[in-house]
Design an enzyme around this catalytic site. Structure first.
Site, PDB file in Angstrom:
ATOM      1  N   CYS A  92     -37.862 -84.271 -86.955  1.00 39.95           N
ATOM      2  CA  CYS A  92     -36.806 -85.066 -87.583  1.00 39.95           C
ATOM      3  C   CYS A  92     -36.201 -84.168 -88.655  1.00 39.95           C
ATOM      4  O   CYS A  92     -36.421 -82.953 -88.634  1.00 39.95           O
ATOM      5  CB  CYS A  92     -37.332 -86.401 -88.113  1.00 39.95           C
ATOM      6  SG  CYS A  92     -38.589 -86.304 -89.393  1.00 39.95           S
TER       7      CYS A  92
ATOM      8  N   HIS B 149     -58.994 -76.705 -88.724  1.00 37.20           N
ATOM      9  CA  HIS B 149     -59.771 -77.627 -89.563  1.00 37.20           C
ATOM     10  C   HIS B 149     -59.574 -79.096 -89.203  1.00 37.20           C
ATOM     11  O   HIS B 149     -60.471 -79.904 -89.398  1.00 37.20           O
ATOM     12  CB  HIS B 149     -59.387 -77.454 -91.040  1.00 37.20           C
ATOM     13  CG  HIS B 149     -59.885 -76.169 -91.630  1.00 37.20           C
ATOM     14  ND1 HIS B 149     -59.931 -75.941 -92.979  1.00 37.20           N
ATOM     15  CD2 HIS B 149     -60.352 -75.039 -91.037  1.00 37.20           C
ATOM     16  CE1 HIS B 149     -60.420 -74.727 -93.216  1.00 37.20           C
ATOM     17  NE2 HIS B 149     -60.672 -74.146 -92.043  1.00 37.20           N
TER      18      HIS B 149
END
Ligand code: RB5
Length: 143
Positions: A65, A98
């Site tokens: 966006c 992670h």
């Protein structure tokens, strides 16, 4: 790799570029719109990609966006979706290593197409490290 992608008007040009890039790279791209730069509502498009992820139609999702912020907010409302707002190479890598992110959110008004291409390539090619991160990522779906 099956990749679901969508944008609103603010990310449309970046999405268009990334669809061609991903197809050239040999991926199977599910393009969920939008189809031009006419204003639309980003939650509608984030929902389509989120549903592709949780429904198993796609391994990864890409959302663009204007800023990437609204797309990430909406996508993360779906349990099982781990959407990361990425604005640099290190974030692209860390979100995979992670956080085991499965959706990358990009700001079409802030990233060049070349920078976004590089971040998407890093995102798709970086494995989750597991180990101590496994327990933490599991907790994301615990509420
Ligand atoms: C649309 O103008 C803009 O608000 C949208 O693309 C996005 O940046 C929202 O987070």
């Amino acid at each position: 790799m099956f990749i679901s992608i969508a944008s609103d008007h603010g990310g449309f040009l970046l999405k268009k570029h990334l669809v061609s890039f991903l197809e050239r790279e040999g991926h199977h791209v599910i393009d969920r719109g939008c189809t031009d730069e006419q204003p639309v509502d980003y939650p509608d498009y984030a929902a389509l990609v989120a549903q592709d992820i949780i429904g198993g139609n796609a391994e990864y999702g890409i959302l663009a966006c204007g800023s990437g912020i609204g797309m990430s907010m909406m996508a993360n409302r779906y349990k099982g979706v781990r959407a990361a707002l990425v604005h640099c190479d290190e974030y692209a890598k860390l979100s995979r290593q992670h956080n085991n992110a499965n959706v990358i959110c990009l700001g079409g008004r802030f990233l060049s197409s070349m920078d976004a291409e590089r971040m998407v390539r890093l995102f798709l090619s970086t494995p989750f490290e597991g180990g101590r991160h496994e327990r933490r990522v599991k907790k994301l779906d615990s509420c």
